[in-house]
Design a protein around this motif. Structure first.
Motif, PDB file in Angstrom:
ATOM      1  N   GLU A 172     -59.639 -57.053  20.524  1.00 55.21           N
ATOM      2  CA  GLU A 172     -59.165 -57.173  21.884  1.00 55.21           C
ATOM      3  C   GLU A 172     -57.765 -57.839  21.807  1.00 55.21           C
ATOM      4  O   GLU A 172     -56.796 -57.531  22.064  1.00 55.21           O
ATOM      5  CB  GLU A 172     -59.954 -57.669  22.864  1.00 55.21           C
ATOM      6  N   GLU A 173     -57.893 -59.183  21.151  1.00 52.31           N
ATOM      7  CA  GLU A 173     -56.917 -60.033  21.290  1.00 52.31           C
ATOM      8  C   GLU A 173     -55.505 -59.274  20.398  1.00 52.31           C
ATOM      9  O   GLU A 173     -54.453 -59.317  21.082  1.00 52.31           O
ATOM     10  CB  GLU A 173     -57.154 -61.512  20.220  1.00 52.31           C
ATOM     11  N   VAL A 174     -55.838 -58.853  19.250  1.00 47.39           N
ATOM     12  CA  VAL A 174     -54.582 -58.055  18.504  1.00 47.39           C
ATOM     13  C   VAL A 174     -54.212 -56.751  19.059  1.00 47.39           C
ATOM     14  O   VAL A 174     -52.701 -56.948  19.493  1.00 47.39           O
ATOM     15  CB  VAL A 174     -55.157 -57.680  16.984  1.00 47.39           C
ATOM     16  N   LEU A 175     -54.955 -56.194  19.946  1.00 45.45           N
ATOM     17  CA  LEU A 175     -54.523 -55.104  20.526  1.00 45.45           C
ATOM     18  C   LEU A 175     -53.616 -55.601  21.836  1.00 45.45           C
ATOM     19  O   LEU A 175     -52.497 -54.791  22.047  1.00 45.45           O
ATOM     20  CB  LEU A 175     -55.681 -54.228  21.235  1.00 45.45           C
ATOM     21  N   ASN A 176     -54.064 -56.419  22.585  1.00 48.30           N
ATOM     22  CA  ASN A 176     -53.244 -56.999  23.701  1.00 48.30           C
ATOM     23  C   ASN A 176     -52.119 -57.815  23.339  1.00 48.30           C
ATOM     24  O   ASN A 176     -51.201 -57.971  24.329  1.00 48.30           O
ATOM     25  CB  ASN A 176     -54.240 -57.476  24.720  1.00 48.30           C
ATOM     26  N   SER A 177     -51.842 -58.064  22.246  1.00 48.49           N
ATOM     27  CA  SER A 177     -50.485 -58.924  21.695  1.00 48.49           C
ATOM     28  C   SER A 177     -49.107 -58.171  21.337  1.00 48.49           C
ATOM     29  O   SER A 177     -48.456 -58.748  21.281  1.00 48.49           O
ATOM     30  CB  SER A 177     -50.820 -59.810  20.744  1.00 48.49           C
ATOM     31  N   ILE A 182     -63.344 -44.162   5.642  1.00 48.65           N
ATOM     32  CA  ILE A 182     -62.891 -45.537   5.750  1.00 48.65           C
ATOM     33  C   ILE A 182     -62.002 -45.394   7.050  1.00 48.65           C
ATOM     34  O   ILE A 182     -61.430 -44.814   7.491  1.00 48.65           O
ATOM     35  CB  ILE A 182     -61.903 -45.826   4.507  1.00 48.65           C
ATOM     36  N   ASP A 183     -62.483 -46.821   7.471  1.00 50.08           N
ATOM     37  CA  ASP A 183     -61.678 -47.249   8.648  1.00 50.08           C
ATOM     38  C   ASP A 183     -61.294 -48.578   8.565  1.00 50.08           C
ATOM     39  O   ASP A 183     -61.852 -49.389   8.083  1.00 50.08           O
ATOM     40  CB  ASP A 183     -62.971 -47.270  10.136  1.00 50.08           C
ATOM     41  N   GLU A 184     -60.025 -48.453   8.920  1.00 48.98           N
ATOM     42  CA  GLU A 184     -59.090 -49.768   8.590  1.00 48.98           C
ATOM     43  C   GLU A 184     -59.015 -50.410   9.775  1.00 48.98           C
ATOM     44  O   GLU A 184     -57.839 -51.514   9.713  1.00 48.98           O
ATOM     45  CB  GLU A 184     -57.673 -49.395   7.772  1.00 48.98           C
ATOM     46  N   THR A 185     -59.667 -50.367  10.814  1.00 47.15           N
ATOM     47  CA  THR A 185     -59.314 -51.214  11.937  1.00 47.15           C
ATOM     48  C   THR A 185     -59.415 -52.533  11.914  1.00 47.15           C
ATOM     49  O   THR A 185     -58.601 -53.126  12.127  1.00 47.15           O
ATOM     50  CB  THR A 185     -60.224 -50.704  13.336  1.00 47.15           C
ATOM     51  N   LEU A 186     -60.561 -52.778  11.311  1.00 49.54           N
ATOM     52  CA  LEU A 186     -60.894 -54.368  11.121  1.00 49.54           C
ATOM     53  C   LEU A 186     -60.013 -55.071   9.951  1.00 49.54           C
ATOM     54  O   LEU A 186     -59.573 -56.061  10.136  1.00 49.54           O
ATOM     55  CB  LEU A 186     -62.029 -54.430  10.644  1.00 49.54           C
ATOM     56  N   ASP A 187     -59.616 -54.160   8.968  1.00 47.85           N
ATOM     57  CA  ASP A 187     -58.870 -54.744   8.037  1.00 47.85           C
ATOM     58  C   ASP A 187     -57.430 -55.174   8.531  1.00 47.85           C
ATOM     59  O   ASP A 187     -56.827 -56.168   8.105  1.00 47.85           O
ATOM     60  CB  ASP A 187     -58.627 -53.824   6.795  1.00 47.85           C
ATOM     61  N   SER A 188     -56.904 -54.182   9.412  1.00 50.72           N
ATOM     62  CA  SER A 188     -55.548 -54.289  10.102  1.00 50.72           C
ATOM     63  C   SER A 188     -55.513 -55.598  10.968  1.00 50.72           C
ATOM     64  O   SER A 188     -54.427 -55.978  11.516  1.00 50.72           O
ATOM     65  CB  SER A 188     -55.116 -53.109  10.840  1.00 50.72           C
ATOM     66  N   VAL A 189     -56.777 -56.228  11.560  1.00 52.85           N
ATOM     67  CA  VAL A 189     -56.639 -57.331  12.556  1.00 52.85           C
ATOM     68  C   VAL A 189     -57.216 -58.589  11.756  1.00 52.85           C
ATOM     69  O   VAL A 189     -57.400 -59.496  12.514  1.00 52.85           O
ATOM     70  CB  VAL A 189     -57.469 -56.884  13.874  1.00 52.85           C
ATOM     71  N   SER A 190     -57.354 -58.501  10.563  1.00 51.56           N
ATOM     72  CA  SER A 190     -58.034 -59.722   9.899  1.00 51.56           C
ATOM     73  C   SER A 190     -57.006 -60.159   8.646  1.00 51.56           C
ATOM     74  O   SER A 190     -56.079 -59.660   8.051  1.00 51.56           O
ATOM     75  CB  SER A 190     -59.178 -59.279   9.147  1.00 51.56           C
TER      76      SER A 190
END
Length: 164
Positions: free
Chosen positions: A158-163, A32-40
């Motif tokens: 990208e937006e979330v990582l750079n914020s 399970i990858d939660e990358t998308l869940d964490s930015v949504s």
């Protein structure tokens, strides 16, 4: 599919396992990858990373049946149309772009590219005053009912990582 190794699924470890003609063992697992869940703002489910591990230390001579076997395992993963795969090529040994291009060729030659779409996003990240690239791809089944949420989250990485 010709030249395919027989593989088994281990329910205890949730891994697909196969051994090559050169007696080299491979394990394939979907985590399970939660990358998308964490930015949504929405809950994003059924997003995984695939990990392919060569268990044996022996150097594997080229064996096209390995790629075909892994292709078949991933094809069966997409029997659930709600599943998505994300992968991120890290800058280990400065080979991210090379790995990214290898994955692209692999997808183009896959047996599932007619019903699974792949999109890419090369992300410019800034951390500690330095800029680096993350090479990412998302694969999703064309019948995925949640694809709108998945794509929105993927495009926001990208937006979330750079914020931060």
């Amino acid at each position: 599919m010709p030249n395919l190794y027989n593989y088994t699924f281990n329910e205890v470890t949730s891994t697909y396992n196969f051994t090559t003609k050169n007696n080299i063992e491979y394990k394939v697992v979907f985590i399970i990858d939660e990358t998308l869940d964490s930015v949504s703002e929405d809950t994003i489910e059924n997003v995984y990373q695939v990990i392919i591990e060569k268990v044996s230390d022996t150097i594997e001579p080229f064996d096209s049946a390995v790629a075909r076997t892994i292709d078949d395992i991933i094809k069966s993963f997409f029997e659930n149309a709600q599943n998505s795969l994300i992968y991120i090529c890290s800058e280990d040994e400065e080979k991210a772009e090379i790995r990214f291009n290898v994955f692209d060729r692999w997808y183009l030659n896959s047996t599932f590219n007619e019903f699974v779409t792949k999109i890419d996003n090369v992300i410019n990240c800034e951390a500690n005053g330095e800029t680096y690239l993350l090479y990412t791809s998302l694969l999703y089944h064309n019948d995925n009912q949640n694809i709108e949420y998945v794509l929105t989250a993927y495009n926001n990485i990208e937006e979330v990582l750079n914020s931060k």
